[in-house]
Design an enzyme around this catalytic site. Structure first.
Site: not given
Ligand code: BES
Ligand code: MN
Ligand code: MN
Length: 477
Positions: A99, A169
């Site tokens: 997604d 995710e």
């Molecule tokens: N892939 C990201 C997280 C990420 C990116 C970690 C780059 C470290 C470096 C993930 O898809 C994401 O966006 N996570 C969200 C959290 C989620 C609960 C919506 C975030 O970090 O905002």
């Molecule tokens: Mn991600």
């Molecule tokens: Mn992300």
């Protein structure tokens, strides 16, 4: 000039580096996946999300996975597939997400988000693919499918493999935990491998060893029972938008520390020596500013940029609305004002406890004349992986072999809340082998992923399998 014509038609994007026939094929497949607008947050795209799940399932099967299936959930489906070759070999469980974030503000994209194009940039002189999800996470998990395909084709697969690619995710993985709890046996593995983070610098790679946790809140300030004429009532009643801004601004002090009582109580403080080792790949502030067109950075006093974005907790308004935001002007005092606020958390902050601290403090900030409601959206724990595990050692050796230099350890600022959940429910540690750059604009307009990063990932992943199998064997001996 009809700029959009550039992206219309059947013309294939031309890569800027010389690709082998196989690489061209891999890129074409990724382009096909990136064309599917699998936006999990927007229910209008439910069909597209399902289409992406089917696509991933077919890609797993064609790479040589068995038992491939699309598993429906109360939300978006989970895709599973495995290649079990020898019960005496370790099992690697690959996780990723198909997604993507909504593409808006759409007008800030130089090319349409779901019509991938390849362009060279200063940062990606060999070309990067521009599309929503290019780096986060389609381009990254797809490297694992192609790496597996290569290992099977060359008969070099050194571990058993399981794939679990989810579709929620970006909206908090609501249904993954239940699936994991109900399928512990099927998901049994020796290590979890994820490419959904950054590499720091493609010439001096970093392996991510930490992620921040998160607590996501929404607040509403309510004043008068209806919107009011700002001339007839202005100056006589609390204006919810003014009050909300006052309340938000009081959440930081002049040192940019968060003022919520108890907020820092559980935060692990590091000694100067520990801070030095954690900061093996410090951020160049000048380059950081330049990349964002800023004349200054801002953050908690006493900490470096890298510390501010990894070791330290933060609080940010993600959205704020209320009143009149349409064309022209309208004189009005809105009845309600709203904001979405996220806090990034670090060890050993507990997101449920922090959400409660926030809620109590925010309500206590409200002056007479308004009422405040606070809602917790979702949250997750921070994660830190030890450097002495077999998985980390295998990743270290893989990068060393692939890049010709020793990788450094890097705590990253983003969050993947399912990583600590995997450890709790399955008892398995995660290795974060990300290949993205901070400048890849994930969640932003013009998201992109370097072709070098993509192909380097496909090359490095099999080395992880090789070293992990060898270390596993040694460990058993
Ligand atoms: N892939 C990201 C997280 C990420 C990116 C970690 C780059 C470290 C470096 C993930 O898809 C994401 O966006 N996570 C969200 C959290 C989620 C609960 C919506 C975030 O970090 O905002
Ligand atoms: Mn991600
Ligand atoms: Mn992300």
């Amino acid at each position: 000039m009809p700029v959009n014509l550039l992206f219309l038609g059947t013309q294939k994007p031309q890569p800027m580096m010389t690709l082998t026939t196989q690489q061209q094929q891999q890129l074409d497949e990724l382009i096909a996946l990136l064309k599917i607008p699998s936006i999990s947050a927007d229910s209008n795209y439910k069909v597209a999300v399902a289409e992406a799940a089917d696509w991933v399932c077919a890609a797993l099967a064609s790479a040589g996975c068995e038992g491939t299936k699309v598993i429906p959930t109360a939300g978006h489906p989970i895709v599973y597939g495995e290649k079990i070759i020898d019960p005496s070999l370790p099992i690697v469980l690959v996780y990723g997400h198909y997604d993507v974030q909504p593409p808006d503000p759409i007008e800030l994209w130089d090319s349409p988000p779901f019509e991938p194009v390849i362009k060279t940039t200063e940062i990606h002189p060999h070309g990067a693919i521009f599309a929503r999800g290019a780096c986060d996470d389609k381009g990254q998990f797809f490297m694992h499918i192609k790496a597996l395909e290569n290992m099977i084709a060359h008969n070099t697969l050194a571990c058993n493999v399981k794939f679990m690619i989810e579709g929620e995710e970006e909206v908090g993985s609501d249904h993954l935990e239940q699936f994991v709890k109900e399928n512990k046996d099927q998901l049994r593995a020796d290590v979890i491998l994820i490419s959904d983070t950054g590499i720091g610098n493609i010439n001096a790679p970093a392996i991510t060893t930490g992620l921040r946790g998160m607590s996501y809140m929404e607040v509403t300030v309510t004043g008068p029972n209806r919107d009011l004429h700002s001339g007839l009532y202005g100056g006589t009643v609390a204006n919810p938008i003014n009050i909300l801004c006052d309340m938000i601004s009081s959440l930081h002090d002049d040192q940019r520390r968060i003022t919520i009582p108890g907020f820092y109580d559980a935060v692990v403080e590091y000694t100067p020596e520990e801070r030095k080792t954690i900061e093996q790949a410090p951020i160049d502030d000048t380059a950081f500013k330049k990349a964002l067109d800023l004349d200054a950075l801002m953050g908690e006093s006493g900490y470096t940029t890298l510390e501010r974005k990894s070791l330290r907790p933060t609080l940010d308004v993600n959205g704020i609305w209320g009143g009149y935001t349409g064309e022209g002007s309208k004189t009005v005092i809105a009845s309600k004002a709203h904001a979405k606020i996220s806090m990034r958390l670090v060890p050993n902050q507990d997101w449920v406890a922090i959400s409660t601290l926030f809620e109590n403090h925010f309500k206590a900030l409200a002056p007479k004349g308004v009422t405040v409601s606070v809602k917790t959206h979702h949250g997750g724990k921070p994660y830190v992986t030890p450097l002495n595990s077999m998985g980390y050692q295998a990743a270290y050796k893989a990068y060393e072999e692939s890049f010709g230099v020793a990788p450094v350890a890097l705590r990253d600022g983003g969050s993947i809340p399912i990583v600590p959940m995997f450890e709790e429910v399955l008892g398995i540690k995660t290795i974060l082998m990300g290949f993205g750059l901070d400048s890849d604009a994930i969640h932003s307009p013009n998201e992109n992923y370097g072709l070098v990063n993509f192909f380097k990932g496909i090359e490095t992943i099999p080395l992880f399998y090789k070293h992990f199998a060898a270390l596993f064997k040694q460990g058993e001996a």
